[in-house]
Write a protein that holds these residues in place. Structure first.
Motif, PDB file in Angstrom:
ATOM      1  N   ALA A 166      80.203  19.770 -31.190  1.00  0.00           N
ATOM      2  CA  ALA A 166      80.119  20.993 -30.444  1.00  0.00           C
ATOM      3  C   ALA A 166      78.278  20.833 -29.563  1.00  0.00           C
ATOM      4  O   ALA A 166      78.714  22.060 -28.380  1.00  0.00           O
ATOM      5  CB  ALA A 166      80.671  22.106 -31.067  1.00  0.00           C
ATOM      6  N   SER A 167      77.546  20.175 -30.564  1.00  0.00           N
ATOM      7  CA  SER A 167      76.627  20.098 -29.809  1.00  0.00           C
ATOM      8  C   SER A 167      76.034  19.300 -30.300  1.00  0.00           C
ATOM      9  O   SER A 167      74.898  18.612 -31.303  1.00  0.00           O
ATOM     10  CB  SER A 167      75.650  20.955 -30.591  1.00  0.00           C
ATOM     11  OG  SER A 167      75.636  21.063 -31.959  1.00  0.00           O
ATOM     12  N   PRO A 168      75.723  18.334 -29.241  1.00  0.00           N
ATOM     13  CA  PRO A 168      75.434  16.599 -29.312  1.00  0.00           C
ATOM     14  C   PRO A 168      74.345  16.504 -29.516  1.00  0.00           C
ATOM     15  O   PRO A 168      74.172  15.447 -30.456  1.00  0.00           O
ATOM     16  CB  PRO A 168      76.072  15.675 -28.480  1.00  0.00           C
ATOM     17  CG  PRO A 168      76.949  17.100 -27.469  1.00  0.00           C
ATOM     18  CD  PRO A 168      76.851  17.737 -28.198  1.00  0.00           C
ATOM     19  N   SER A 169      73.685  17.113 -29.691  1.00  0.00           N
ATOM     20  CA  SER A 169      72.006  16.858 -29.482  1.00  0.00           C
ATOM     21  C   SER A 169      71.820  17.323 -31.043  1.00  0.00           C
ATOM     22  O   SER A 169      70.537  16.604 -31.298  1.00  0.00           O
ATOM     23  CB  SER A 169      71.248  17.626 -28.538  1.00  0.00           C
ATOM     24  OG  SER A 169      71.779  19.284 -28.622  1.00  0.00           O
ATOM     25  N   GLN A 170      72.306  18.350 -31.137  1.00  0.00           N
ATOM     26  CA  GLN A 170      71.827  18.136 -33.000  1.00  0.00           C
ATOM     27  C   GLN A 170      71.614  17.133 -34.151  1.00  0.00           C
ATOM     28  O   GLN A 170      72.561  16.313 -33.738  1.00  0.00           O
ATOM     29  CB  GLN A 170      73.551  19.811 -33.754  1.00  0.00           C
ATOM     30  CG  GLN A 170      72.609  21.044 -33.023  1.00  0.00           C
ATOM     31  CD  GLN A 170      72.956  21.253 -34.308  1.00  0.00           C
ATOM     32  OE1 GLN A 170      73.168  21.654 -35.558  1.00  0.00           O
ATOM     33  NE2 GLN A 170      73.405  22.791 -34.636  1.00  0.00           N
ATOM     34  N   ALA A 198      88.223  17.335 -46.550  1.00  0.00           N
ATOM     35  CA  ALA A 198      89.346  17.612 -45.666  1.00  0.00           C
ATOM     36  C   ALA A 198      88.922  18.855 -44.907  1.00  0.00           C
ATOM     37  O   ALA A 198      89.606  19.147 -44.012  1.00  0.00           O
ATOM     38  CB  ALA A 198      90.767  17.288 -46.114  1.00  0.00           C
ATOM     39  N   THR A 199      88.293  19.403 -45.802  1.00  0.00           N
ATOM     40  CA  THR A 199      87.621  21.009 -45.508  1.00  0.00           C
ATOM     41  C   THR A 199      85.932  20.727 -44.444  1.00  0.00           C
ATOM     42  O   THR A 199      86.166  21.031 -43.391  1.00  0.00           O
ATOM     43  CB  THR A 199      87.684  22.195 -46.311  1.00  0.00           C
ATOM     44  OG1 THR A 199      88.974  22.031 -47.045  1.00  0.00           O
ATOM     45  CG2 THR A 199      87.336  23.320 -45.505  1.00  0.00           C
ATOM     46  N   ILE A 200      85.365  20.054 -45.850  1.00  0.00           N
ATOM     47  CA  ILE A 200      83.871  20.365 -44.851  1.00  0.00           C
ATOM     48  C   ILE A 200      84.127  18.802 -43.394  1.00  0.00           C
ATOM     49  O   ILE A 200      82.663  19.205 -42.985  1.00  0.00           O
ATOM     50  CB  ILE A 200      83.042  20.143 -46.263  1.00  0.00           C
ATOM     51  CG1 ILE A 200      83.403  18.798 -46.768  1.00  0.00           C
ATOM     52  CG2 ILE A 200      82.966  21.244 -46.900  1.00  0.00           C
ATOM     53  CD1 ILE A 200      82.162  18.917 -47.844  1.00  0.00           C
ATOM     54  N   VAL A 201      84.424  18.163 -43.329  1.00  0.00           N
ATOM     55  CA  VAL A 201      83.875  16.829 -43.225  1.00  0.00           C
ATOM     56  C   VAL A 201      84.374  17.762 -41.449  1.00  0.00           C
ATOM     57  O   VAL A 201      84.107  17.762 -40.512  1.00  0.00           O
ATOM     58  CB  VAL A 201      84.767  15.546 -43.556  1.00  0.00           C
ATOM     59  CG1 VAL A 201      84.913  14.192 -42.120  1.00  0.00           C
ATOM     60  CG2 VAL A 201      83.769  15.199 -44.866  1.00  0.00           C
ATOM     61  N   PRO A 202      85.903  17.886 -41.315  1.00  0.00           N
ATOM     62  CA  PRO A 202      86.081  18.017 -40.163  1.00  0.00           C
ATOM     63  C   PRO A 202      84.926  19.680 -39.338  1.00  0.00           C
ATOM     64  O   PRO A 202      85.098  19.307 -38.537  1.00  0.00           O
ATOM     65  CB  PRO A 202      87.564  18.771 -40.404  1.00  0.00           C
ATOM     66  CG  PRO A 202      88.540  18.655 -41.211  1.00  0.00           C
ATOM     67  CD  PRO A 202      87.680  18.096 -42.192  1.00  0.00           C
ATOM     68  N   ALA A 203      85.037  20.809 -40.669  1.00  0.00           N
ATOM     69  CA  ALA A 203      84.064  21.146 -39.807  1.00  0.00           C
ATOM     70  C   ALA A 203      82.766  20.783 -39.260  1.00  0.00           C
ATOM     71  O   ALA A 203      82.037  21.529 -38.296  1.00  0.00           O
ATOM     72  CB  ALA A 203      83.712  22.788 -40.953  1.00  0.00           C
ATOM     73  N   TRP A 204      82.018  19.962 -39.989  1.00  0.00           N
ATOM     74  CA  TRP A 204      81.239  19.199 -39.695  1.00  0.00           C
ATOM     75  C   TRP A 204      81.292  18.636 -38.447  1.00  0.00           C
ATOM     76  O   TRP A 204      80.689  18.725 -37.592  1.00  0.00           O
ATOM     77  CB  TRP A 204      80.378  18.324 -40.826  1.00  0.00           C
ATOM     78  CG  TRP A 204      78.945  17.111 -40.326  1.00  0.00           C
ATOM     79  CD1 TRP A 204      78.610  17.425 -39.977  1.00  0.00           C
ATOM     80  CD2 TRP A 204      79.346  15.803 -39.735  1.00  0.00           C
ATOM     81  NE1 TRP A 204      77.209  16.619 -39.222  1.00  0.00           N
ATOM     82  CE2 TRP A 204      78.496  15.333 -39.822  1.00  0.00           C
ATOM     83  CE3 TRP A 204      80.663  14.787 -40.046  1.00  0.00           C
ATOM     84  CZ2 TRP A 204      77.778  14.388 -39.378  1.00  0.00           C
ATOM     85  CZ3 TRP A 204      79.630  14.221 -40.105  1.00  0.00           C
ATOM     86  CH2 TRP A 204      79.233  13.027 -38.967  1.00  0.00           C
ATOM     87  N   VAL A 205      82.114  16.987 -38.012  1.00  0.00           N
ATOM     88  CA  VAL A 205      81.942  16.874 -37.427  1.00  0.00           C
ATOM     89  C   VAL A 205      82.550  17.531 -35.861  1.00  0.00           C
ATOM     90  O   VAL A 205      82.178  17.617 -34.647  1.00  0.00           O
ATOM     91  CB  VAL A 205      83.431  16.221 -37.263  1.00  0.00           C
ATOM     92  CG1 VAL A 205      84.331  15.505 -35.847  1.00  0.00           C
ATOM     93  CG2 VAL A 205      83.531  14.760 -38.110  1.00  0.00           C
ATOM     94  N   GLU A 206      82.776  18.658 -36.004  1.00  0.00           N
ATOM     95  CA  GLU A 206      83.286  19.799 -34.449  1.00  0.00           C
ATOM     96  C   GLU A 206      81.570  20.631 -34.518  1.00  0.00           C
ATOM     97  O   GLU A 206      82.140  20.732 -33.658  1.00  0.00           O
ATOM     98  CB  GLU A 206      84.423  20.847 -35.161  1.00  0.00           C
ATOM     99  CG  GLU A 206      85.554  20.669 -35.495  1.00  0.00           C
ATOM    100  CD  GLU A 206      86.013  19.817 -34.530  1.00  0.00           C
ATOM    101  OE1 GLU A 206      86.822  18.511 -34.850  1.00  0.00           O
ATOM    102  OE2 GLU A 206      85.863  19.911 -33.627  1.00  0.00           O
ATOM    103  N   GLN A 207      81.699  21.130 -35.337  1.00  0.00           N
ATOM    104  CA  GLN A 207      79.555  21.382 -34.923  1.00  0.00           C
ATOM    105  C   GLN A 207      78.898  20.152 -34.626  1.00  0.00           C
ATOM    106  O   GLN A 207      78.353  20.562 -33.225  1.00  0.00           O
ATOM    107  CB  GLN A 207      78.855  22.121 -36.664  1.00  0.00           C
ATOM    108  CG  GLN A 207      77.657  22.475 -36.638  1.00  0.00           C
ATOM    109  CD  GLN A 207      76.745  22.001 -37.525  1.00  0.00           C
ATOM    110  OE1 GLN A 207      77.291  22.097 -38.812  1.00  0.00           O
ATOM    111  NE2 GLN A 207      75.588  22.729 -37.438  1.00  0.00           N
ATOM    112  N   ILE A 208      78.405  18.457 -35.007  1.00  0.00           N
ATOM    113  CA  ILE A 208      78.721  17.975 -34.140  1.00  0.00           C
ATOM    114  C   ILE A 208      79.253  17.819 -32.323  1.00  0.00           C
ATOM    115  O   ILE A 208      78.415  17.950 -31.491  1.00  0.00           O
ATOM    116  CB  ILE A 208      78.705  17.213 -34.489  1.00  0.00           C
ATOM    117  CG1 ILE A 208      77.862  16.637 -36.070  1.00  0.00           C
ATOM    118  CG2 ILE A 208      77.812  15.778 -34.022  1.00  0.00           C
ATOM    119  CD1 ILE A 208      76.362  15.872 -36.050  1.00  0.00           C
TER     120      ILE A 208
END
Ligand code: APR
Length: 245
Positions: free
Chosen positions: A239-243, A227-237
């Protein structure tokens, strides 16, 4: 690596760990389900043939949990649904080993329940499948053929063939990113999905409370509660879709 339109570019495998913070127990943690009841007694075709009432009681208790207002999708389920909605249709596929309905209730649409679903039952006499929210018993008549004694949870038991493997392997072979969330990597064929994805050239990421049995096969790892690391990962993705990550 680019996927053709409609084939998932991101394949996400989930296990019981993603539902832990919703209040559902995992299987192999110290307080897990298999610490309280034996697989051989409740999760094999032989157990059902030997003592169907005991198997029904086990799944009835778990099915009832789905109606517990205290059991809701958590931030990890909701983040995966957000990721799917932010991408073209079909670009994200969730393959879950879980039989709960928390991914659906969070809004995920492209979803494969490879171990079946608690809210479905099927008749061993006529093969009909039914959405089911109540308890099941050996005396429950099948709504299709009216016969009793054949209704069973539509769950894949040990020794049975998981659902949708052809679709899963096709997606794994062509995705550019494979993410595993909340699974111990103890049960095949799901435990082999990371190898299948790498074979196809995907970047692989493990999001789990702790390193799983398959951790060494992943390019990248992030450990912590889903519930902490999945939202953080999704927000990162997002924010930079090409990554890749
Ligand atoms: N956040 C993320 N991961 C978590 C959390 C959490 N809050 N809590 C536990 N985990 C991790 C555990 O560290 C473990 O690696 O989730 C994993 C749960 O592993 P299992 O209990 O083995 O569950 P799962 O991998 O889904 O089991 C696979 O085995 O018994 C069969 O059919 C059943 O689908 C199930 C399959």
């Amino acid at each position: 690596m680019t996927s053709s339109p409609g084939t998932p570019e991101i394949v996400i495998l989930t296990g019981a760990g993603i539902s832990r913070e919703s209040g559902l127990h995992t299987f192999r943690d110290a307080d897990g389900i298999w610490a309280k009841v034996r697989i051989e007694d409740v999760a094999t075709p032989e157990a059902f043939a030997r003592d169907p009432a005991r198997v029904h009681a086990f799944y009835n208790a778990r099915r009832r949990q789905l109606h517990d207002p205290g059991i809701q999708p958590n931030a990890a389920h909701l983040a995966l649904a957000r990721l799917e909605q932010a991408r073209p249709p079909g670009a994200v596929l969730v393959i879950t080993q879980n039989v709960d309905d928390l991914h659906e209730r969070a809004g995920t649409r492209s979803l494969l329940h490879m171990h079946g679903e608690l809210r479905r039952v099927r008749c061993e006499h006529c093969g009909a499948r039914h959405l089911w929210t109540d308890d099941l018993a050996t005396t429950t008549p099948c709504p299709a053929c009216a016969r009793t004694g054949g209704m069973r949870p539509d769950i894949v038991w040990f020794g049975e063939m998981p659902v949708g493997l052809e679709q899963a392997y096709a997606a794994l072979a062509r995705c550019r990113l494979f993410v595993s969330i909340g699974t111990s990597g103890a049960v095949y064929p799901a435990a082999n999905f990371v190898a299948e994805a790498r074979e196809g050239g995907a970047h692989t990421l493990e999001l789990n409370l702790e390193p799983s049995a398959q951790a060494s096969h992943f390019h990248e790892h992030r450990h912590g509660p889903a519930a902490t690391i999945v939202p953080a990962w999704v927000e990162q993705i997002l924010a930079s879709p090409s990554q890749n990550r």
